[in-house]
Design an enzyme around this catalytic site. Structure first.
Site, PDB file in Angstrom:
ATOM      1  N   TYR A  19      -7.184  14.763  -8.619  1.00 12.52           N
ATOM      2  CA  TYR A  19      -6.508  13.948  -9.624  1.00 12.52           C
ATOM      3  C   TYR A  19      -5.583  14.809 -10.469  1.00 12.52           C
ATOM      4  CZ  TYR A  19      -5.866  10.423 -13.265  1.00 12.52           C
ATOM      5  OH  TYR A  19      -5.323   9.523 -14.148  1.00 12.52           O
ATOM      6  N   ASP A  30       0.878  -1.158   0.000  1.00  9.26           N
ATOM      7  CA  ASP A  30       0.000   0.000   0.000  1.00  9.26           C
ATOM      8  C   ASP A  30       0.917   1.210   0.000  1.00  9.26           C
ATOM      9  OD1 ASP A  30      -1.606   2.189   0.636  1.00  9.26           O
ATOM     10  OD2 ASP A  30      -2.837   1.090   2.067  1.00  9.26           O
ATOM     11  N   VAL A  31       0.955   1.949  -1.093  1.00 11.40           N
ATOM     12  CA  VAL A  31       1.946   3.009  -1.238  1.00 11.40           C
ATOM     13  C   VAL A  31       1.727   4.160  -0.271  1.00 11.40           C
ATOM     14  CG1 VAL A  31       2.421   2.444  -3.646  1.00 11.40           C
ATOM     15  CG2 VAL A  31       0.675   4.174  -3.102  1.00 11.40           C
ATOM     16  N   ASN A  35       2.612   2.903 -10.778  1.00 16.42           N
ATOM     17  CA  ASN A  35       1.342   2.834 -11.501  1.00 16.42           C
ATOM     18  C   ASN A  35       0.129   3.034 -10.597  1.00 16.42           C
ATOM     19  OD1 ASN A  35      -0.635   1.708 -13.685  1.00 16.42           O
ATOM     20  ND2 ASN A  35      -0.910   0.379 -11.897  1.00 16.42           N
ATOM     21  N   THR A  50     -10.458   0.845 -17.693  1.00 18.62           N
ATOM     22  CA  THR A  50     -10.111   0.180 -16.440  1.00 18.62           C
ATOM     23  C   THR A  50     -11.151   0.561 -15.402  1.00 18.62           C
ATOM     24  OG1 THR A  50      -8.753   2.029 -15.682  1.00 18.62           O
ATOM     25  CG2 THR A  50      -7.635   0.303 -16.968  1.00 18.62           C
ATOM     26  N   LYS A  53      -1.399  14.586 -10.341  1.00 13.52           N
ATOM     27  CA  LYS A  53      -0.644  14.158 -11.526  1.00 13.52           C
ATOM     28  C   LYS A  53       0.328  15.245 -11.984  1.00 13.52           C
ATOM     29  CE  LYS A  53      -2.343  10.006 -11.990  1.00 13.52           C
ATOM     30  NZ  LYS A  53      -1.502   8.815 -11.762  1.00 13.52           N
TER      31      LYS A  53
END
Length: 243
Positions: A166, A70-71, A97, A201, A170
């Site tokens: 988001y 779990d990052v 990713n 996805t 990014k």
């Protein structure tokens, strides 16, 4: 030999490893979607692939080693890198990713917990992973970090249409790539960001026009770069994008 940095708008030829035999890769968010496809392809190229997943019950692609990661948890990140060092004795490639996104709301309507989670997974996680992965990476010749970003975070694009967490995360991920290039390129690190496009996805949704195989193509190419190749850039489909 310095790492090259092609100009935005160009489509440079990439010098790629034909085989990754003997090399070791870590891919986060590798139990489904683009991450699973990246992990599968790197394994097919001969790499020993550690497929990061948040739960031990999640399946990962055949021929990959499942690693609980779990990052957002520093302990998971440190333990994963330690395990790879103990078992494989090296690390050549990291593909950041793992990502989350909530789309639609504008910033003044967005819930703070959503912002916090998005920043934690999409930016803090890759930064933590880079911190712990850099020591073993820099022992190799031509190590690679591939950050799976998005055109929605490109500063040169119109930043409207909601999804602030988001978009901003990014943009920050691209900043991490630029930092890694500036700090470590002279030690051989090849750090690049990549936009996989709008992919069908769980995150992208069923309306997305791209399949997972197409979305994974450019991240895999960047993971195959030979030493003294290209770094410090943002890519989509072989073309260098503006930040």
């Amino acid at each position: 030999m310095p790492v090259t940095r092609p100009e935005p708008g160009t489509e440079p030829d990439l010098d790629l490893h034909d085989s990754l035999d003997g090399q070791v890769a870590l891919v986060t968010g590798a139990n489904r979607g683009i991450g699973a496809e990246i992990a599968r392809r790197l394994a097919e190229l001969g790499a020993t692939v550690y497929a990061g997943t948040r739960s031990v019950t999640n399946e990962v692609p055949d021929a990959c080693e499942s690693v609980t990661l779990d990052v957002t948890q520093e302990g998971d990140v440190e333990a994963a890198i330690t395990r790879i060092g103990d078992e494989a004795g090296r690390l050549d490639v990291v593909v950041n990713n793992a990502g989350v996104g909530t789309f639609g709301a504008e910033l003044h309507d967005e819930a703070v917990p959503i912002l916090d989670r998005t920043f934690s997974v999409n930016l803090r996680g890759p930064t933590l992973l880079a911190k712990y992965a850099l020591p073993p990476l820099l022992e190799r010749e031509g190590p690679r970090i591939v950050n799976v970003s998005s055109g929605m975070g490109a500063i040169e694009e119109t930043q409207s249409g909601g999804s602030p967490g988001y978009r901003i995360s990014k943009t920050g991920l691209n900043g991490l790539t630029a930092y890694l290039h500036g700090e470590y390129a002279d030690r051989g690190l090849l750090a690049n960001s990549v936009c996989p496009g709008w992919v069908d996805t769980e995150l992208g949704g069923e309306e997305a026009p791209r399949d997972v195989a197409t979305g994974a193509e450019m991240p895999v190419r960047l993971a195959r770069l030979r030493p003294d190749s290209v770094g410090g850039r943002f890519w989509r489909d072989g073309t260098v994008l503006e930040w």
